[in-house]
Design a protein around this motif. Structure first.
Motif, PDB file in Angstrom:
ATOM      1  N   ASN A   1       0.778  -1.237   0.000  1.00  0.00           N
ATOM      2  CA  ASN A   1       0.000   0.000   0.000  1.00  0.00           C
ATOM      3  C   ASN A   1       0.809   1.287   0.000  1.00  0.00           C
ATOM      4  O   ASN A   1       0.245   2.358  -0.256  1.00  0.00           O
ATOM      5  N   LEU A   2       2.110   1.228   0.308  1.00  0.00           N
ATOM      6  CA  LEU A   2       2.887   2.449   0.503  1.00  0.00           C
ATOM      7  C   LEU A   2       4.024   2.579  -0.498  1.00  0.00           C
ATOM      8  O   LEU A   2       4.483   1.588  -1.083  1.00  0.00           O
ATOM      9  N   THR A   3       4.497   3.802  -0.661  1.00  0.00           N
ATOM     10  CA  THR A   3       5.631   4.100  -1.531  1.00  0.00           C
ATOM     11  C   THR A   3       6.942   3.886  -0.786  1.00  0.00           C
ATOM     12  O   THR A   3       7.102   4.340   0.351  1.00  0.00           O
ATOM     13  N   ASP A   4       7.870   3.200  -1.411  1.00  0.00           N
ATOM     14  CA  ASP A   4       9.200   2.994  -0.839  1.00  0.00           C
ATOM     15  C   ASP A   4       9.941   4.329  -0.831  1.00  0.00           C
ATOM     16  O   ASP A   4      10.120   4.966  -1.873  1.00  0.00           O
ATOM     17  N   LEU A   5      10.374   4.753   0.367  1.00  0.00           N
ATOM     18  CA  LEU A   5      11.057   6.040   0.519  1.00  0.00           C
ATOM     19  C   LEU A   5      12.547   5.880   0.812  1.00  0.00           C
ATOM     20  O   LEU A   5      13.215   6.835   1.211  1.00  0.00           O
ATOM     21  N   SER A   6      13.077   4.703   0.602  1.00  0.00           N
ATOM     22  CA  SER A   6      14.457   4.405   0.997  1.00  0.00           C
ATOM     23  C   SER A   6      15.496   5.312   0.358  1.00  0.00           C
ATOM     24  O   SER A   6      16.578   5.525   0.917  1.00  0.00           O
ATOM     25  N   ASP A   7      15.189   5.859  -0.826  1.00  0.00           N
ATOM     26  CA  ASP A   7      16.173   6.678  -1.532  1.00  0.00           C
ATOM     27  C   ASP A   7      16.076   8.162  -1.206  1.00  0.00           C
ATOM     28  O   ASP A   7      16.788   8.985  -1.785  1.00  0.00           O
ATOM     29  N   GLN A   8      15.231   8.528  -0.252  1.00  0.00           N
ATOM     30  CA  GLN A   8      15.061   9.940   0.079  1.00  0.00           C
ATOM     31  C   GLN A   8      16.243  10.450   0.915  1.00  0.00           C
ATOM     32  O   GLN A   8      16.805   9.707   1.725  1.00  0.00           O
ATOM     33  N   PRO A   9      16.625  11.711   0.746  1.00  0.00           N
ATOM     34  CA  PRO A   9      17.840  12.223   1.396  1.00  0.00           C
ATOM     35  C   PRO A   9      17.781  12.219   2.917  1.00  0.00           C
ATOM     36  O   PRO A   9      18.819  12.104   3.575  1.00  0.00           O
ATOM     37  N   TRP A  10      16.592  12.352   3.507  1.00  0.00           N
ATOM     38  CA  TRP A  10      16.493  12.402   4.960  1.00  0.00           C
ATOM     39  C   TRP A  10      16.672  11.043   5.626  1.00  0.00           C
ATOM     40  O   TRP A  10      16.858  10.958   6.835  1.00  0.00           O
ATOM     41  N   VAL A  11      16.630   9.961   4.848  1.00  0.00           N
ATOM     42  CA  VAL A  11      16.742   8.613   5.439  1.00  0.00           C
ATOM     43  C   VAL A  11      18.086   8.437   6.144  1.00  0.00           C
ATOM     44  O   VAL A  11      18.166   7.824   7.212  1.00  0.00           O
ATOM     45  N   SER A  12      19.133   9.009   5.589  1.00  0.00           N
ATOM     46  CA  SER A  12      20.469   8.863   6.200  1.00  0.00           C
ATOM     47  C   SER A  12      20.584   9.614   7.518  1.00  0.00           C
ATOM     48  O   SER A  12      21.519   9.394   8.283  1.00  0.00           O
ATOM     49  N   ARG A  13      19.619  10.498   7.809  1.00  0.00           N
ATOM     50  CA  ARG A  13      19.641  11.290   9.034  1.00  0.00           C
ATOM     51  C   ARG A  13      18.773  10.695  10.137  1.00  0.00           C
ATOM     52  O   ARG A  13      18.676  11.261  11.223  1.00  0.00           O
ATOM     53  N   LEU A  14      18.131   9.568   9.882  1.00  0.00           N
ATOM     54  CA  LEU A  14      17.222   8.987  10.866  1.00  0.00           C
ATOM     55  C   LEU A  14      17.984   8.362  12.027  1.00  0.00           C
ATOM     56  O   LEU A  14      19.057   7.762  11.837  1.00  0.00           O
ATOM     57  N   GLN A  15      17.409   8.485  13.227  1.00  0.00           N
ATOM     58  CA  GLN A  15      17.944   7.759  14.363  1.00  0.00           C
ATOM     59  C   GLN A  15      17.821   6.265  14.080  1.00  0.00           C
ATOM     60  O   GLN A  15      16.810   5.785  13.573  1.00  0.00           O
ATOM     61  N   GLU A  16      18.864   5.541  14.428  1.00  0.00           N
ATOM     62  CA  GLU A  16      18.893   4.108  14.135  1.00  0.00           C
ATOM     63  C   GLU A  16      17.701   3.366  14.726  1.00  0.00           C
ATOM     64  O   GLU A  16      17.167   2.432  14.125  1.00  0.00           O
ATOM     65  N   SER A  17      17.252   3.787  15.904  1.00  0.00           N
ATOM     66  CA  SER A  17      16.167   3.075  16.572  1.00  0.00           C
ATOM     67  C   SER A  17      14.830   3.246  15.861  1.00  0.00           C
ATOM     68  O   SER A  17      13.914   2.437  16.037  1.00  0.00           O
TER      69      SER A  17
ATOM     70  N   ALA B   1       9.892  -2.448   6.085  1.00  0.00           N
ATOM     71  CA  ALA B   1       9.393  -3.784   5.768  1.00  0.00           C
ATOM     72  C   ALA B   1      10.218  -4.312   4.606  1.00  0.00           C
ATOM     73  O   ALA B   1      10.494  -3.583   3.642  1.00  0.00           O
ATOM     74  N   GLU B   2      10.651  -5.542   4.741  1.00  0.00           N
ATOM     75  CA  GLU B   2      11.476  -6.176   3.704  1.00  0.00           C
ATOM     76  C   GLU B   2      12.671  -5.296   3.340  1.00  0.00           C
ATOM     77  O   GLU B   2      12.978  -5.089   2.162  1.00  0.00           O
ATOM     78  N   ASP B   3      13.301  -4.724   4.370  1.00  0.00           N
ATOM     79  CA  ASP B   3      14.524  -3.920   4.232  1.00  0.00           C
ATOM     80  C   ASP B   3      14.326  -2.628   3.443  1.00  0.00           C
ATOM     81  O   ASP B   3      15.290  -2.046   2.928  1.00  0.00           O
ATOM     82  N   LYS B   4      13.100  -2.142   3.356  1.00  0.00           N
ATOM     83  CA  LYS B   4      12.817  -0.874   2.700  1.00  0.00           C
ATOM     84  C   LYS B   4      12.146   0.066   3.695  1.00  0.00           C
ATOM     85  O   LYS B   4      11.337  -0.362   4.514  1.00  0.00           O
ATOM     86  N   VAL B   5      12.489   1.351   3.606  1.00  0.00           N
ATOM     87  CA  VAL B   5      11.940   2.362   4.504  1.00  0.00           C
ATOM     88  C   VAL B   5      10.713   2.994   3.851  1.00  0.00           C
ATOM     89  O   VAL B   5      10.782   3.487   2.726  1.00  0.00           O
ATOM     90  N   TYR B   6       9.599   3.012   4.593  1.00  0.00           N
ATOM     91  CA  TYR B   6       8.342   3.518   4.045  1.00  0.00           C
ATOM     92  C   TYR B   6       7.823   4.773   4.744  1.00  0.00           C
ATOM     93  O   TYR B   6       6.813   5.330   4.304  1.00  0.00           O
ATOM     94  N   GLY B   7       8.497   5.209   5.820  1.00  0.00           N
ATOM     95  CA  GLY B   7       7.965   6.345   6.553  1.00  0.00           C
ATOM     96  C   GLY B   7       9.034   7.265   7.094  1.00  0.00           C
ATOM     97  O   GLY B   7      10.184   6.863   7.315  1.00  0.00           O
ATOM     98  N   ALA B   8       8.656   8.511   7.330  1.00  0.00           N
ATOM     99  CA  ALA B   8       9.507   9.513   7.972  1.00  0.00           C
ATOM    100  C   ALA B   8       8.902   9.849   9.332  1.00  0.00           C
ATOM    101  O   ALA B   8       7.680   9.816   9.499  1.00  0.00           O
ATOM    102  N   PRO B   9       9.717  10.193  10.316  1.00  0.00           N
ATOM    103  CA  PRO B   9       9.177  10.507  11.643  1.00  0.00           C
ATOM    104  C   PRO B   9       8.401  11.817  11.635  1.00  0.00           C
ATOM    105  O   PRO B   9       8.823  12.793  11.017  1.00  0.00           O
ATOM    106  N   TYR B  10       7.280  11.825  12.327  1.00  0.00           N
ATOM    107  CA  TYR B  10       6.483  13.041  12.464  1.00  0.00           C
ATOM    108  C   TYR B  10       6.566  13.501  13.910  1.00  0.00           C
ATOM    109  O   TYR B  10       5.901  12.973  14.796  1.00  0.00           O
TER     110      TYR B  10
END
Length: 431
Positions: A108-124, A131-140
């Protein structure tokens, strides 16, 4: 939202229908109109409107408007329905963790793994929206925590230190009681609050058994069979049968409870850190009388905090304006965006992007949380962010325990049975 208390603990849904603040309910294309869907909590709406206004002013290509949905179970069902019917706005906020997995992100969701902010996410945070090693969300917004809100003037008057073991915590409760201050507040009038001493104790469970979440998901271990996990149930029974608990704990509400501690009538209240923000809004002259610490375990050397990760921002796989959605998410995860959000919806804990600090003016109790985040190994996501399994009846089971109808072992066994149906619905192996 932080994980606000309705979504965090599955409390009763807000009785409200979906109200369009501005614009249409769909993230329609043509003309650059895009909709941002948020839950209808007033502070959440205020933050979302401030963000869309600022983003609209920063560029001319897209025009965002805000739409709202109910919280709780009603909101959960609405999100699932709108995803299944492909009637979801192009950007929406929803839970991270186990509830995120339930909306079938890979479908149901768009894979966001290639977005520039992903590298800035807290590891936790990353596993909670992956899901399945792909990032689908950004923290709000920021994280929050489950722990003990305490009255700082009482601690100063009695010369008490922040406890790092459960025994020290109980001693502090008894010391406050001896001076005429209620040692610990409980508020079973709002049943979701009964769960903090269990769910907020997960750091201590994981500190003693780092594989608990994996074993729990595989049905190899449970709350009744792991002595570390059982302690939260035992602690609930202990405080509810003590002479230092508030006499009205069975009927007291959440709002009454935070008022008791803010006014110094109670020394401690096991609760979410979001309570601090509510006190800051309702009685700002009292908020600096409050502090916050982790629920202590058995070993001071392993003392640490159970955290609730923020909700995620998601883009449906069928979004009509994906470029606009991605640009908006990048803005919201920036220093500018988070500063705007904080002005309308003060953070309840640290942000989940590594290069954005909390505002300097947040309450002391919120700053208390940062110490744990800055200490290696001192934070653990709540179990619902590490396992898809969370039973719906924990609060009712703990009310039975806290009122003496059942003992701790029976309560833990009942909860282990409670999760079986959900695990089977998810098709998990071993259930």
């Amino acid at each position: 939202m932080f994980m606000n208390r309705r979504s965090f603990l599955g409390a009763s849904a807000a009785a409200a229908s979906v109200i369009a603040i501005t614009g249409c309910s769909r993230g329609g294309g043509g003309g650059g109109g895009v909709t941002f869907l948020i839950d209808n909590d007033p502070s959440a709406v205020a933050g979302a409107e401030a963000l869309t206004e600022a983003f609209n002013s920063s560029q001319e290509e897209y025009t965002f408007s805000v739409d709202t949905r109910p919280g709780g179970t009603e909101g959960d069902n609405l999100v699932k329905t709108r995803l299944s019917t492909q009637d979801m706005p192009d950007v929406f906020v929803y839970n991270s963790g186990s509830l995120f997995q339930a909306i079938r992100p890979t479908q149901n969701l768009t894979d966001l793994s290639d977005q520039p902010w992903v590298s800035r996410l807290q590891e936790s945070f990353v596993p909670a929206v992956s899901a399945e090693d792909k990032v689908y969300g950004a923290p709000y917004g920021g994280a929050s925590a489950g722990g003990i809100m305490y009255h700082r003037p009482t601690y100063e008057k009695l010369g008490l230190e922040i406890p790092r073991t459960w025994d020290d915590f109980i001693a502090n409760c008894q010391a406050a009681h001896a001076e005429g201050v209620t040692g610990i507040i409980q508020s079973f009038g709002d049943t979701w609050t009964s769960q903090l001493l269990v769910l907020g104790d997960f750091h201590n469970v994981a500190a003693n058994n780092p594989d608990f979440a994996e074993q729990y998901t595989a049905h190899q271990i449970g709350f009744a069979t792991d002595p570390n996990a059982l302690r939260g149930f035992e602690h609930t029974a202990e405080v509810c049968s003590s002479d230092f608990i508030n006499e009205d704990y069975v009927s007291a509400t959440y709002q009454q409870a935070i008022g008791y501690v803010a006014a110094g009538e109670g020394a401690h209240y096991p609760i979410l850190s979001s309570a601090v923000a509510e006190i800051a809004a309702s009685t700002p002259d009292l908020v600096e009388d409050l502090g916050f610490f982790a629920i202590p375990g058995e070993d001071a050397a392993k003392n640490g905090l159970t955290i609730w990760l923020p909700s995620g921002m998601y883009v449906p796989a069928f979004a009509e304006n994906p470029d606009a959605a991605l640009a908006f998410i990048e803005f919201v995860t920036s220093q500018e965006g988070l500063d705007i959000l904080a002005a309308e919806a003060p953070p309840t804990g640290p942000y989940m992007v590594t290069d954005v600090d909390l505002p300097a003016e947040v309450p002391t109790a919120t700053k208390d949380l940062q110490v744990y985040f800055d200490t290696e190994g001192a934070t653990t996501p709540a179990l619902e962010f590490l396992s898809p399994i969370k039973g719906p009846n924990l609060e009712n089971i703990l009310i039975e325990l806290g009122t003496g109808s059942i003992d701790a072992k029976t309560a833990a066994q009942n909860y282990d049975k409670d999760v079986e149906k959900q695990a089977q619905q998810l098709g998990l192996e071993g259930w």
